[in-house]
Design an enzyme around this catalytic site. Structure first.
Site, mmCIF file in Angstrom:
data_model
loop_
_atom_site.group_PDB
_atom_site.id
_atom_site.type_symbol
_atom_site.label_atom_id
_atom_site.label_comp_id
_atom_site.label_asym_id
_atom_site.label_seq_id
_atom_site.Cartn_x
_atom_site.Cartn_y
_atom_site.Cartn_z
ATOM 1 N N ILE B 321 0.762 -1.277 0.010
ATOM 2 C CA ILE B 321 0.126 -0.127 -0.106
ATOM 3 C C ILE B 321 0.798 1.145 0.016
ATOM 4 O O ILE B 321 1.721 1.264 0.657
ATOM 5 C CB ILE B 321 -0.981 -0.088 1.239
ATOM 6 C CG1 ILE B 321 -1.620 -1.265 1.242
ATOM 7 C CG2 ILE B 321 -1.867 1.169 1.016
ATOM 8 C CD1 ILE B 321 -2.573 -1.671 2.772
ATOM 9 N N CYS B 322 0.436 2.159 -0.917
ATOM 10 C CA CYS B 322 1.205 3.340 -0.951
ATOM 11 C C CYS B 322 2.750 3.223 -1.112
ATOM 12 O O CYS B 322 3.466 2.541 -1.817
ATOM 13 C CB CYS B 322 0.689 4.300 0.062
ATOM 14 S SG CYS B 322 1.239 6.120 -0.323
#
Lengths: 285, 586
Positions: B321-322
């Site tokens: 994530i990210c």
């Protein structure tokens, strides 16, 4: 559901680390609930030395009766706790700790103070005399008015560098902590470094500032709680004259001097913690 | 029922404010996305004082010079403004704020002649100031910078921010006998005494991690210096063979994927029969200054090994994530490089940008000089403070994130409402100096796009070597990681990629629990090179992509088997209950 219960039983450590907001400050606390026939007994609140996070007390906690309830916390600005906006006097911190214990649901508790935390424990004992049942002071002094350490020791203590730089910690550990650290300095470094969360430097200086101008000498005679005073005979930070003086001034106190250094209660926990246990359990039928 | 809905609505609005997801901003202008905020820009700006952003510097000099060359325009602006003000003075102006502008919703702004004139005067001045920037015809970079500064000034001077000019505040001051200002003053002192020096969007005791956030049952089975690994307790009698390892962002706490019950992605995956493991990064401090990309990459390998040993498998599905997605991508490429690609059963990316080449935003606002100054500053300190990021981010959307709360917290004296995502948002993680340097370096050279431009654990990173099935999620209104940039990942990977475009912005795209009747996402069978072409070929699917993701994972997670009876194993003994200890470090 059953899996959850099994999973929890298998968990070795019963300490539950939480983040609790007290008067707008986020504090990291570790709570071990009492169990067995100790449920309902006052828990033991541990007040830590300067600049170290609650993990450093693990050897002490491990040596305590596994059924005893224990509360540890990071002083604001140290370890995982949020730094307060402004420096605080020790009395304000004591009041904040009281609020923390209320929030955790403990009306009454025993307080153990190690080194810097001993100052806090003394303040707490006089400020919340109804709530603090018994007091244990380990390797601690009476603040400004005490038998001082060697200036070289004080200089090392004046910065948090030993908590941030393991190599430096290994060099200075024997000098400032004495006792078994003289023969095994790496132990001091490991104790202070490996487990310690480091907050902003500001937190350390706030702790130093809190003790500036503070002394427990005038009010020690007012303490009513049964008090155990412990000190090492080879403690460069707190010369043994200090615990002697405390024990003499606190009306309901007894003294336990041991062979060892400043952090003896952590490094030689298996020898010293039983003394504490026996003291805390004196009221038990 | 209606009360719940209105609370939810308000919460959603505030989330959108954080996300930059309103579609229109508070002024009602159509949001054309010029103020999108690439992560790397945030990182480069974060070690500078926010005030410096408002010093026009050379852009200001050039603007003054440009205006001096066009005196007739300045005069025309001045005359126009004077005429406007004259019309306002005699009550003949029809200047009005946008209907959507919540700041001036109070009736007094339109009915009370005094307030109406104040507001109109402000609108006229604001128009003139913005017009001057246009008149100067600056080049693109200076224009962006000056536009940003002027917009900020105009928004700061809005009469609604002034306790003596805001009818709502005046009324409340009368009602409470000034108690609102007293309470507000107290809040102001508390907020501005410690960073981030912005109004707090949520009370610091609104939630408790472990009590009402991050509550999915689980166990910490591994603790290293860098991270704790949480194994979630199965909630289904049967689980999939292949474990799923979640690599969360390194600049926020992991519990964005384990918010309150029914809003937790982890809970959803566990209930979908997945064996879920999540990394909880340590909040590093000055002592960890030299943890770089390799440190974090190595950590992911350690976590994968633990997942495999505990579930007795030789492969793991990885979800990044990210910023966690960037590291995970590099690591998967490394595994492919050393011939261990088989260890990755499937690979998923959420709101992650790998290709940082985009229309000029970076070149305008992210200069090599700023980047160098920024990494130097974090090197001195040992880390980049997440709270500095929060400050920068807030000042990029001052109307939603500063002035809105300025009025609510300080002038009205209200406590900000409790909302889990805002609480999470206010609980950042520091970034080590080495990591900051590595990220800036990747961004400036856009090094992930070209094979061999970056390294991970000694391998030259070639994302094309990742031949696993990948699932890529982006949010259509994401200002931090633009969806078009996220989409480019589909062109970089060598395997079969499913791209899913969720509604909303950076966070709301991820926190997308099923049950919302309005939830939908878009997906397409083909991934053409051009993101716009993809969007044309995409079709809309009703419901949350969470369900689609579980189905996608199921197809790649092996057979079903009985759930494990205990957490961990002999080598990875349970250490403590989730959420563990690192998540509590401030």
């Amino acid at each position: 559901m059953s899996t959850t219960a099994e999973g929890r039983d298998a968990v070795r450590s019963r300490d539950r680390v939480r983040s609790v907001s007290v008067r707008g400050l986020q504090a990291r606390v570790s709570v071990r609930a009492a169990r067995g026939d100790r449920v309902g007994e006052p828990p033991l609140l541990l007040c830590n030395g300067i600049g170290i996070s609650l993990e450093a007390l693990q050897p002490l906690v491990d040596a305590l009766d596994p059924d005893r309830g224990v509360v540890r916390f990071d002083v604001p600005g140290v370890g995982g706790s949020q730094a307060p906006p402004f420096p605080y006097p020790i009395a304000a911190l004591a009041s904040w700790v009281g609020a923390l214990m209320t929030k955790l649901g403990h009306r009454e508790y025993d307080a153990l103070g190690l080194s810097w935390g001993g100052g806090l424990a003394q303040q707490l004992a006089v400020q919340s005399r109804k709530r603090v049942r018994r007091v244990v002071l380990v390797a601690t002094g009476t603040g400004m008015l005490m038998v001082p350490a060697h200036p070289r020791v004080l200089r090392i203590m004046s910065t948090p560098r030993r908590h941030r730089d393991p190599a430096y910690a290994a060099t200075v550990a024997p000098l400032i902590y004495g006792g078994s650290m003289r023969t095994d300095p790496a132990r001091g470094a490991a104790l202070l470094h490996a487990t310690t969360r480091s907050g902003p430097k500001r937190g350390y200086y706030y702790q130093l500032a809190a003790m500036t101008g503070w002394t427990s000498l005038p009010f020690l005679g007012l303490l009513r709680q049964p008090t155990l005073v412990m000190g090492g005979d080879d403690d460069p930070i707190i010369p043994a004259a200090n615990p002697r003086m405390q024990a003499a001034l606190i009306p309901n106190a007894r003294l336990h001097l041991y062979a060892g250094g400043h952090l003896g209660v952590l490094t030689e926990a298996d020898e010293l913690v039983p003394v504490i246990e026996a003291f805390l359990d004196e009221d038990r039928g | 029922m209606s009360a719940t809905t209105s609370v939810e609505k308000a919460a959603q609005d505030r989330l959108h404010a954080v996300d930059g997801d309103t579609g229109t901003d508070a002024n009602g202008r159509e949001d054309d996305g010029t103020l999108s905020t690439p992560l790397d820009m945030l990182l480069s700006e974060a070690s500078r004082s926010p005030l410096r952003r408002f010093v026009p510097g050379m852009s200001g000099v050039r603007m003054t010079a440009a205006l001096a060359r066009r005196p007739q325009r300045v005069v025309r602006r001045g005359l126009g403004l004077t005429a406007d003000l004259a019309r306002i003075g005699v009550g003949r102006s029809d200047l009005a704020p946008s209907e959507k502008d919540r700041r001036f919703a109070e009736e007094a702004w339109s009915r009370n002649p005094l307030f109406k004139r104040t507001l109109q005067g402000y609108l006229a001045l604001g128009q003139a100031a913005r017009g001057l920037v246009e008149d100067a015809e600056l080049d693109w970079g200076d224009g962006q910078r000056m536009g940003f500064i002027v917009d900020n000034l105009v928004e700061a001077t809005a009469p609604s921010n002034n306790p003596f000019l805001n009818p709502k505040v005046l009324k409340r001051t009368l009602d409470t006998g000034g108690g609102n200002l007293l309470e507000g003053g107290r809040r102001l002192v508390r907020d501005f005494a410690t960073p981030p020096r912005v109004p707090s969007m949520v009370e610091s005791d609104a939630f408790e991690v472990g009590a009402d956030l991050a509550v999915t049952p689980g166990t910490v089975v591994l603790r290293t210096d860098v991270f704790e690994l949480i194994q979630y307790t199965p909630q289904t009698p049967q689980v999939r063979e292949v474990p799923l390892l979640v690599v969360p962002p390194t600049i926020n706490k992991y519990y964005v994927i384990d918010l309150a019950e029914e809003r937790s992605m982890v809970e959803h995956l566990v209930r979908g029969g997945q064996q879920v493991f999540v990394i909880s990064w340590r909040n590093p401090d000055a002592r960890h200054a030299d943890w770089g990309l390799d440190t974090y990459g190595q950590a992911i390998i350690e976590a994968m090994t633990a997942c495999e040993k505990i579930s007795r498998q030789d492969r793991t599905s990885v979800l990044g994530i990210c910023s966690g997605g960037m590291i995970a991508s590099m690591l998967v490429a490394h595994l492919a490089d050393i011939g261990e690609a088989d260890r990755v059963a499937s690979f998923s990316l959420m709101v992650t940008v790998l290709d940082q080449e985009r229309a000029g935003v970076t070149s305008a606002l992210l200069s090599h000089k700023t980047a160098a100054a920024s990494t130097r500053a974090s090197k001195e300190k040992g880390y980049l403070d997440g709270r500095a990021l929060a400050e920068i981010f807030a000042w990029l959307r001052p109307n939603d994130l500063i002035w809105n709360y300025w009025v609510n917290n300080y002038l009205m004296g209200h406590a900000p409402k409790a909302f889990d995502i805002l609480y999470w948002n206010a609980d950042p993680v520091r970034m080590t100096a080495a990591m900051h340097h590595d990220f800036m370096d990747l961004a400036l050279r856009n090094a992930l796009v070209t094979a061999g431009e970056s390294t991970m654990l000694g391998s030259k990173v070639d994302l094309g070597k990742i031949d696993r099935d990948t699932y890529v999620v982006a949010g259509i209104a994401d200002h931090l990681c633009k969806w078009e940039s996220c989409y480019q990942s589909t062109q970089l990977f060598g395997g079969d990629t499913k791209f899913v475009l969720s509604t909303s912005g950076h966070i709301a795209a991820m926190v997308n629990p099923p049950g919302n009747p309005k939830a939908s996402f878009q997906t397409a069978p083909e991934n053409p090179a051009d993101a716009a072409a993809w969007l044309e070929g995409a079709h809309k699917v009703k419901g949350s992509w969470w369900d689609d993701y579980v189905a996608w994972l199921d197809a790649r997670s092996g057979a079903e088997r009985n759930k494990p009876r205990k957490a961990g194993n002999a080598a990875y003994a349970p250490l403590c209950e989730a959420p563990g200890t690192y998540v509590h470090d401030r």
